[in-house]
Motif scaffolding. Structure first.
Motif, PDB file in Angstrom:
ATOM      1  N   CYS A   1       0.785  -1.241   0.000  1.00 56.15           N
ATOM      2  CA  CYS A   1       0.000   0.000   0.000  1.00 56.15           C
ATOM      3  C   CYS A   1       0.817   1.291   0.000  1.00 56.15           C
ATOM      4  CB  CYS A   1      -0.921   0.010   1.233  1.00 56.15           C
ATOM      5  SG  CYS A   1      -2.083  -1.365   1.316  1.00 56.15           S
ATOM      6  N   GLU A   2       2.026   1.264   0.488  1.00 59.45           N
ATOM      7  CA  GLU A   2       2.775   2.516   0.649  1.00 59.45           C
ATOM      8  C   GLU A   2       3.550   2.864  -0.618  1.00 59.45           C
ATOM      9  OE1 GLU A   2       5.092   2.745   4.201  1.00 59.45           O
ATOM     10  OE2 GLU A   2       3.510   1.916   5.470  1.00 59.45           O
ATOM     11  N   PRO A   3       3.796   4.171  -0.864  1.00 59.00           N
ATOM     12  CA  PRO A   3       4.535   4.593  -2.060  1.00 59.00           C
ATOM     13  C   PRO A   3       6.048   4.427  -1.872  1.00 59.00           C
ATOM     14  CG  PRO A   3       3.880   6.521  -0.798  1.00 59.00           C
ATOM     15  CD  PRO A   3       3.265   5.324  -0.101  1.00 59.00           C
ATOM     16  N   LEU A   4       6.484   3.197  -1.750  1.00 61.96           N
ATOM     17  CA  LEU A   4       7.897   2.899  -1.527  1.00 61.96           C
ATOM     18  C   LEU A   4       8.647   3.033  -2.851  1.00 61.96           C
ATOM     19  CD1 LEU A   4       7.138  -0.148   0.739  1.00 61.96           C
ATOM     20  CD2 LEU A   4       8.220   1.976   1.508  1.00 61.96           C
ATOM     21  N   PRO A   5       9.691   3.834  -2.898  1.00 61.61           N
ATOM     22  CA  PRO A   5      10.305   4.173  -4.188  1.00 61.61           C
ATOM     23  C   PRO A   5      10.972   3.003  -4.890  1.00 61.61           C
ATOM     24  CG  PRO A   5      11.623   5.029  -2.364  1.00 61.61           C
ATOM     25  CD  PRO A   5      10.344   4.530  -1.766  1.00 61.61           C
ATOM     26  N   TRP A   6      11.319   1.950  -4.199  1.00 64.52           N
ATOM     27  CA  TRP A   6      12.012   0.811  -4.800  1.00 64.52           C
ATOM     28  C   TRP A   6      11.038  -0.259  -5.306  1.00 64.52           C
ATOM     29  CZ3 TRP A   6      10.527  -2.935  -1.465  1.00 64.52           C
ATOM     30  CH2 TRP A   6      10.279  -2.545  -0.139  1.00 64.52           C
ATOM     31  N   ILE A   7       9.743  -0.017  -5.149  1.00 62.86           N
ATOM     32  CA  ILE A   7       8.741  -0.887  -5.762  1.00 62.86           C
ATOM     33  C   ILE A   7       8.277  -0.216  -7.048  1.00 62.86           C
ATOM     34  CG2 ILE A   7       6.452  -1.912  -5.542  1.00 62.86           C
ATOM     35  CD1 ILE A   7       6.950  -2.201  -2.572  1.00 62.86           C
ATOM     36  N   THR A   8       8.568  -0.846  -8.183  1.00 60.66           N
ATOM     37  CA  THR A   8       8.307  -0.210  -9.479  1.00 60.66           C
ATOM     38  C   THR A   8       6.984  -0.620 -10.100  1.00 60.66           C
ATOM     39  OG1 THR A   8       9.519  -1.981 -10.623  1.00 60.66           O
ATOM     40  CG2 THR A   8      10.780  -0.030  -9.941  1.00 60.66           C
ATOM     41  N   HIS A   9       6.409  -1.753  -9.653  1.00 59.75           N
ATOM     42  CA  HIS A   9       5.151  -2.208 -10.262  1.00 59.75           C
ATOM     43  C   HIS A   9       4.447  -3.153  -9.304  1.00 59.75           C
ATOM     44  CE1 HIS A   9       2.267  -3.264 -13.370  1.00 59.75           C
ATOM     45  NE2 HIS A   9       2.522  -4.549 -13.162  1.00 59.75           N
ATOM     46  N   ARG A  10       3.120  -3.065  -9.267  1.00 58.46           N
ATOM     47  CA  ARG A  10       2.294  -3.985  -8.481  1.00 58.46           C
ATOM     48  C   ARG A  10       1.334  -4.693  -9.431  1.00 58.46           C
ATOM     49  NH1 ARG A  10       3.104   0.457  -5.026  1.00 58.46           N
ATOM     50  NH2 ARG A  10       3.793  -0.113  -2.914  1.00 58.46           N
ATOM     51  N   GLU A  11       1.337  -6.003  -9.365  1.00 60.67           N
ATOM     52  CA  GLU A  11       0.502  -6.819 -10.248  1.00 60.67           C
ATOM     53  C   GLU A  11      -0.460  -7.627  -9.387  1.00 60.67           C
ATOM     54  OE1 GLU A  11       1.178 -10.767 -12.963  1.00 60.67           O
ATOM     55  OE2 GLU A  11       2.705  -9.193 -13.050  1.00 60.67           O
ATOM     56  N   ARG A  12      -1.750  -7.319  -9.511  1.00 61.41           N
ATOM     57  CA  ARG A  12      -2.770  -7.995  -8.718  1.00 61.41           C
ATOM     58  C   ARG A  12      -3.484  -9.036  -9.563  1.00 61.41           C
ATOM     59  NH1 ARG A  12      -2.399  -2.778  -6.898  1.00 61.41           N
ATOM     60  NH2 ARG A  12      -2.492  -2.481  -4.631  1.00 61.41           N
ATOM     61  N   SER A  13      -3.663 -10.193  -8.961  1.00 61.66           N
ATOM     62  CA  SER A  13      -4.461 -11.237  -9.581  1.00 61.66           C
ATOM     63  C   SER A  13      -5.392 -11.800  -8.522  1.00 61.66           C
ATOM     64  CB  SER A  13      -3.563 -12.344 -10.156  1.00 61.66           C
ATOM     65  OG  SER A  13      -2.759 -12.912  -9.131  1.00 61.66           O
ATOM     66  N   SER A  14      -6.166 -12.774  -8.858  1.00 64.62           N
ATOM     67  CA  SER A  14      -7.155 -13.310  -7.925  1.00 64.62           C
ATOM     68  C   SER A  14      -6.479 -13.840  -6.660  1.00 64.62           C
ATOM     69  CB  SER A  14      -7.934 -14.435  -8.600  1.00 64.62           C
ATOM     70  OG  SER A  14      -8.854 -15.009  -7.704  1.00 64.62           O
TER      71      SER A  14
END
Length: 533
Positions: free
Chosen positions: A66-79
């Protein structure tokens, strides 16, 4: 699966074993829990470790999601799943977290905890090892704190009595039943600088009786606001209440004044705030160690503004038709340093009619009661809390209404009657909003004063909705139902529309911990459960 203990976990176990033979002594008395060390505490601690590890890992995973952490470049959600792409090219996978499933008590768990995350296919079951493997800036320090938080959380959970679902507990006893600490922070039970003996002696979940210290300081060296009681004065001196940990580790080390034994008191949820055993005002003391993210000292600014802010908040609460009481700040004192200061505050239970069977509970304790499992009860509570706090915001004050600061007065049958708010040190006051209602702003400057709409809403929404109401509901679905049921009775304002339709703010506590050079609060936005965005 059995996991070997970390160094921090082993250190707590070793200290526990040694407490049977050693009773450390501090400057104002023994540093040990009241009575004997509970039988079987060592084995209870060992049994609590797996759950504590999962609780800390769950908080960390929610932050990553949930947080805007700069080292996370992409979030991929699936079921049912979430995958994060890391700047290094790694892939971190785990279950899709419900951002509002923050209740971990043995009485009521809102969702299964996260027990394992996969980093490039390799399983990690400890938050500290995962952070170390990610190689984050400031990650080494954070990983050590996560290990300490895990060990302290297991110690906090060990030896807990069965929680009465509707018992007639004193207000301070309800506070001491809140064991798991901050619902969003992975460092939920981080207590650096505390030995095991000191945790057992001072932490509220271990139910000790604490001996406050009294430091005799020349009156000419003190700044006092409000009324300071005669019993804590002597010829030319002010007796400043001091937490016993502070007396041993800070005041004594700085060649400060002699600290003599003071009254016995019960530590409350905030640890450094105590309820005297013989009644009377609550005592907020300085505690110069970092708990979760912040050092809990008391700034000179807070002391200087205490009386004015208290009088202003009390006058404002009178416009709420008895639905909100603000505990008065009776007196405050500083010896010129944040390390030696104290605040005397009216106890919240002063606003409950005990003769009529009323009682006061901190909102953080509601998840331990049967009320939180009733949809109708939660809807009524949400309607009360939101209508009152949104009205106060419209008038010009954003309360930090999280589960520790906000309390609810319940009737004998458990019906929410009215709210009590305590600790005015971090509210925000808008002169422009006050002026629109013909109200005068207090004669203050500094961090309490702002007309920034985003800041005002973050202060209230992040504490009340994501924090207090979310923890009481226990899931996004339950919170959505509570908000929908409460909505028709809420004031028709731009703030209400923003709360019901926009994303909901929460402090980005992990980002803040990994950004030590960035001052002030940083924020994340959670999907609004009413709208899904």
């Amino acid at each position: 699966m059995h996991l070997p203990a970390t160094a921090a976990e082993e250190a707590v176990a070793a200290e526990l074993a040694g407490l049977a033979e050693i009773a450390p002594t501090g400057p104002i008395g023994p540093v040990s829990p009241v009575g004997a060390r509970p039988d079987g505490l060592g084995s209870a601690y060992a049994a609590a470790l797996p759950g504590a590890r999962a609780a800390v890992l769950t908080r960390l995973w929610r932050a990553f999601a949930c947080e805007p952490l700069p080292w996370i470049t992409h979030r991929e959600r699936s079921s049912g799943a979430l995958a994060l792409r890391i700047a290094s090219g790694s892939r971190l996978e785990g279950p899709h977290p419900d951002p509002y499933a923050t209740t971990f008590s043995a009485v009521r768990a809102s969702a299964p905890p996260v027990t394992e995350l996969l980093l490039d296919g390799r399983p990690y079951r400890r938050a500290s090892l995962l952070v170390a493997a990610l190689g984050l800036p400031y990650g080494e320090e954070f990983a050590a704190e996560l290990d300490e938080s895990t060990a302290s959380l297991a110690l906090s959970r060990a030896g807990q009595p069965a929680c009465p679902e509707a018992g007639d507990l004193a207000a301070w006893e309800w506070e001491q039943r809140v064991v798991d600490g901050h619902p969003y922070h992975p460092n939920c039970r981080s207590r650096p600088g505390f030995t095991v003996a000191e945790q057992l002696a001072y932490a509220p979940e271990h139910r000790p009786v604490v001996t406050l210290g009294l430091a005799a300081v020349r009156a000419s060296e003190c700044r006092v606001t409000g009324e300071w009681p005669d019993r804590w004065r002597e010829a030319g001196r002010i007796l400043v209440p001091v937490h016993p940990w502070q007396a041993e580790h800070v005041v004594k080390q700085e060649d400060g004044p002699e600290v003599r034994p003071g009254p016995a008191a019960h530590p409350l949820m905030a640890l450094r705030t105590l309820s005297p055993a013989d009644g009377g005002p609550h005592v907020k003391t300085a505690l110069s160690t970092r708990l979760t993210s912040s050092v809990r000292d008391i700034s000179v600014y807070s002391i200087e503004t205490a009386a004015a802010v208290s009088a202003f908040a009390r006058s404002l609460s009178e416009r709420l038709d008895g639905r909100l009481h603000v505990t008065r700040t009776l007196g405050a004192v500083t010896a010129g340093t944040p390390d030696l200061a104290a605040v005397l505050r009216e106890p919240p239970e002063a606003y409950a009619d005990r003769g009529a069977g009323e009682r006061v509970l901190p909102v953080a304790a509601l998840a331990l009661t049967p009320y939180a499992r009733s949809d109708a009860w939660r809807a009524g509570f949400a309607r009360l809390a939101l209508s009152v706090c949104l009205r106060v915001l419209d008038l010009g004050v954003a309360l930090e209404a999280h589960g520790q600061n906000l309390l609810v007065v319940l009737s004998a049958d458990g019906t929410p009657q009215r709210l009590v708010y305590r600790d005015l040190a971090d509210i925000r006051i808008s002169p422009a909003r006050l002026a629109r209602h013909g109200l005068a702003a207090p004669a203050l400057s500094g961090r309490l004063i702002t007309d920034d709409v985003a800041l005002l809403r973050r202060k209230l929404f992040g504490s009340l909705v994501a924090g207090a109401l979310g923890s009481t509901a226990g899931s996004a679905a339950a919170l959505a139902a509570d908000l929908a049921a409460a909505a028709p009775g809420l004031p028709s304002t731009a703030d209400t529309r923003a709360l019901l339709t926009g994303p909901l703010p929460t402090k980005a506590l992990t980002l803040m911990r990994l950004s030590p050079g960035v001052p002030g609060d940083q924020w994340a936005e959670l999907d609004n459960p009413l709208t899904g965005g």
